[in-house]
Design an enzyme around this catalytic site. Structure first.
Site, PDB file in Angstrom:
ATOM      1  N   GLY A   1       0.744  -1.266   0.044  1.00 12.27           N
ATOM      2  CA  GLY A   1      -0.197  -0.150   0.016  1.00 12.27           C
ATOM      3  C   GLY A   1       0.589   0.885   0.108  1.00 12.27           C
ATOM      4  O   GLY A   1       1.436   1.443  -1.062  1.00 12.27           O
TER       5      GLY A   1
ATOM      6  N   LYS B   1     -16.898   0.040  13.285  1.00  9.91           N
ATOM      7  CA  LYS B   1     -18.221  -0.130  14.044  1.00  9.91           C
ATOM      8  C   LYS B   1     -18.696   0.897  14.548  1.00  9.91           C
ATOM      9  O   LYS B   1     -17.589   1.925  14.850  1.00  9.91           O
ATOM     10  CB  LYS B   1     -18.130  -0.984  15.234  1.00  9.91           C
ATOM     11  CG  LYS B   1     -17.993  -2.490  14.847  1.00  9.91           C
ATOM     12  CD  LYS B   1     -19.375  -3.083  14.586  1.00  9.91           C
ATOM     13  CE  LYS B   1     -18.332  -5.111  14.543  1.00  9.91           C
ATOM     14  NZ  LYS B   1     -19.086  -5.447  13.195  1.00  9.91           N
TER      15      LYS B   1
ATOM     16  N   TYR C   1     -11.013   5.305  14.661  1.00 17.55           N
ATOM     17  CA  TYR C   1     -10.349   5.491  13.559  1.00 17.55           C
ATOM     18  C   TYR C   1      -9.770   7.006  13.063  1.00 17.55           C
ATOM     19  O   TYR C   1      -8.334   7.438  13.730  1.00 17.55           O
ATOM     20  CB  TYR C   1     -10.336   5.198  12.618  1.00 17.55           C
ATOM     21  CG  TYR C   1      -9.344   5.079  11.044  1.00 17.55           C
ATOM     22  CD1 TYR C   1      -8.497   4.242  11.137  1.00 17.55           C
ATOM     23  CD2 TYR C   1      -9.940   6.348  10.114  1.00 17.55           C
ATOM     24  CE1 TYR C   1      -7.402   4.848   9.624  1.00 17.55           C
ATOM     25  CE2 TYR C   1      -9.218   6.694   9.203  1.00 17.55           C
ATOM     26  CZ  TYR C   1      -7.711   6.034   9.450  1.00 17.55           C
ATOM     27  OH  TYR C   1      -6.897   5.803   7.338  1.00 17.55           O
TER      28      TYR C   1
END
Ligand code: NAD
Length: 460
Positions: free
Chosen positions: A231, A308, A366
């Site tokens: 990445g 979530k 996050y």
């Protein structure tokens, strides 16, 4: 990772269908190849315009651009068959918003003659900080300077064909010849900034220096990149190596094979290490010193997602994410403090995210970690400056990696179309910005978060 829609709608029958339906038809962006350096700086002549109060500084800038063998012009009339590679608008002398009108309209008259992936760049002064005394700040001056912000962001939204609009905002006393003004200008002009759009980058001081070699500005530097197996991290390792740095790539043992492949490709050293280990920074320093004698650049790139919504969030998901994304960089910086440098000026560059600026559903953990990265970066600026270095963050928007490939197809496509460039970025776009901030010419940019998001329509 690739965007199939983007490939299919560039030409052929699907391009016609997309046009008829009014669907986005994203442009192919002009980019550098991390394995080569010979992309021309701009795709055509460079026009330098100015407001009335900035003509002397515009002349200085135009003369400076000649060092880079650019075709620099001051007259906005262009023969019909030619296309501007870039237009630089110097607004450093603005003292009232009304003075923006003439140069803004002159810029407007050139826009139909821009090349694909051209650049519009403003240079302006930072709005003065609020002063405690009643007559401390002239409101008209503050309005004029802050007005440039809205002007640049809107201009960026009106560009087509891969053209971007960005600005450099100079602190009071920073000359237009300062290393980071010239370095920032060169970065924004170049294909290296392909996915930086609608951004204003603050040049806070005259610190830094122009590199001896603009093609390999990181010669002599030793860098560590965490999460380098794949990445964005793998591409950061490649671009830093291309720019002349010796690179140590770190990743978890489970990604050891991919890490070895990446580091072989870039001629660097692989270190299998979980950055949450208490002694992670000591082990990195030890390796750098035993192999090269010093460590100069730290790129905190390793990061994870544990999405979530908050109502369904669990402690293990929240805590595991914070441990990797923010607690590890904080702990490592404590060890690195005062230990970086010796090859080139110390640099800490951390990966934030537009989620940390605007928030994002399902990402309370996050976004907290990435906003935390932005806060950490601001707090590091002063101590790093004292040691002759800088700390900055890069906030990617939607970048095509394995991380974003896990997003379901519809929201993934919506995320791509939500930027002014109507597409996702490539890892190399983030890597080029990291490499710029690592370079000696970026020494006057400190404590900043630079977004690499194609002007994603979220956040400021
Ligand atoms: P990725 O998942 O493709 O790669 C992350 C790498 O970090 C992996 O190789 C992984 O093994 C490594 N890693 C994870 N935990 C680690 C640990 N404890 N120790 C060492 N290595 C570890 O992610 P990416 O998309 O390349 O993202 C890189 C960074 O950019 C992350 O910080 C991410 O949050 C940030 N970012 C990415 C995007 C995007 O669109 N891809 C957007 C915003 C921010």
């Amino acid at each position: 990772m690739s965007d199939k829609y983007l490939d299919l709608t560039r030409s052929g029958p699907l391009a016609v269908v997309a046009k008829k339906l009014g669907l986005p038809r994203p442009a192919k962006l002009r980019r550098t190849d991390p394995r080569s350096v010979d992309t021309p700086l701009v795709p055509g002549p460079v026009l330098v315009l100015a407001d009335e109060g900035s003509t002397a500084e515009a002349t200085t800038i135009a003369e400076g651009l000649l060092d880079w063998d650019l075709d620099v012009r001051r007259d906005s009339r262009l023969p019909e068959h030619e296309r501007w590679g870039a237009v630089i608008l110097v607004l450093t002398g603005l003292s009232h918003p009304a003075e923006l009108s003439a140069p803004a309209l002159e810029l407007g008259s050139t826009l139909r003659q821009l090349a694909s992936s051209a650049r519009v760049i403003t240079l302006s002064r930072s709005a003065p900080a609020p002063a405690p005394s009643p007559d401390g700040v002239a409101p008209a001056l503050a309005a004029a300077r802050h007005g440039v912000d809205g002007f640049v962001r809107t201009t960026a939204k009106e560009m087509r064909s891969g053209t971007t609009a960005n600005g450099l905002v100079l602190a009071e006393g920073v000359e237009v010849t300062a290393p980071s003004v010239r370095g920032g200008l060169r970065f924004l002009l170049s294909a290296r900034s392909a996915f930086v759009d609608g951004q204003l980058i603050a040049v806070g001081s005259s610190a830094g220096s122009e590199p001896q070699d603009w093609v390999r500005p990181l010669g002599g530097a030793v860098a560590v990149v965490t999460g380098a197996a794949r990445g964005i991290g793998a591409e950061v390792a490649a671009v830093l190596a291309r720019d002349g740095a010796r690179v140590i790539g770190v990743d978890v043992p489970a990604a050891g094979e991919a890490l070895a492949v990446t580091m072989n490709r870039v001629g660097g050293i692989a270190l299998q290490l979980d950055i949450t280990a208490a002694d992670a920074a000591e082990r990195i320093l030890e390796l750098a010193r035993s192999r090269y004698g010093h460590l100069d650049i730290v790129v905190h790139n390793a990061g994870i997602l544990r999405d979530k919504t908050l109502a369904r969030m669990t402690a293990d998901r929240f805590d595991a994410l914070l441990a990797v994304n923010i607690a590890a960089p904080l702990r490592m910086n404590d060890t690195f403090a005062g230990e970086l440098g010796g090859g080139t000026a110390p640099r800490i560059i951390s990966l934030a995210s537009t989620s940390g600026i605007a928030g994002n559903r399902g990402q309370s953990n996050y976004a907290a970690s990435k906003a935390g990265v932005i806060g950490m970066t601001r707090a590091l600026a002063a101590p790093m400056a004292q040691r002759g270095g800088t700390a900055n963050a890069v906030a990617p928007g939607f970048i095509e990696t394995e991380m974003t490939a896990s997003i379901p197809p519809v929201p993934r496509q919506v995320a791509r179309w939500s930027s002014s460039l109507q597409q996702g970025g490539q890892p190399v776009d983030v890597a080029e910005t990291v490499a710029f901030l690592a370079s000696p010419q970026a020494g006057g940019i400190n404590g900043q978060t630079v977004r690499v998001c194609g002007q994603l329509m979220v956040g400021q």
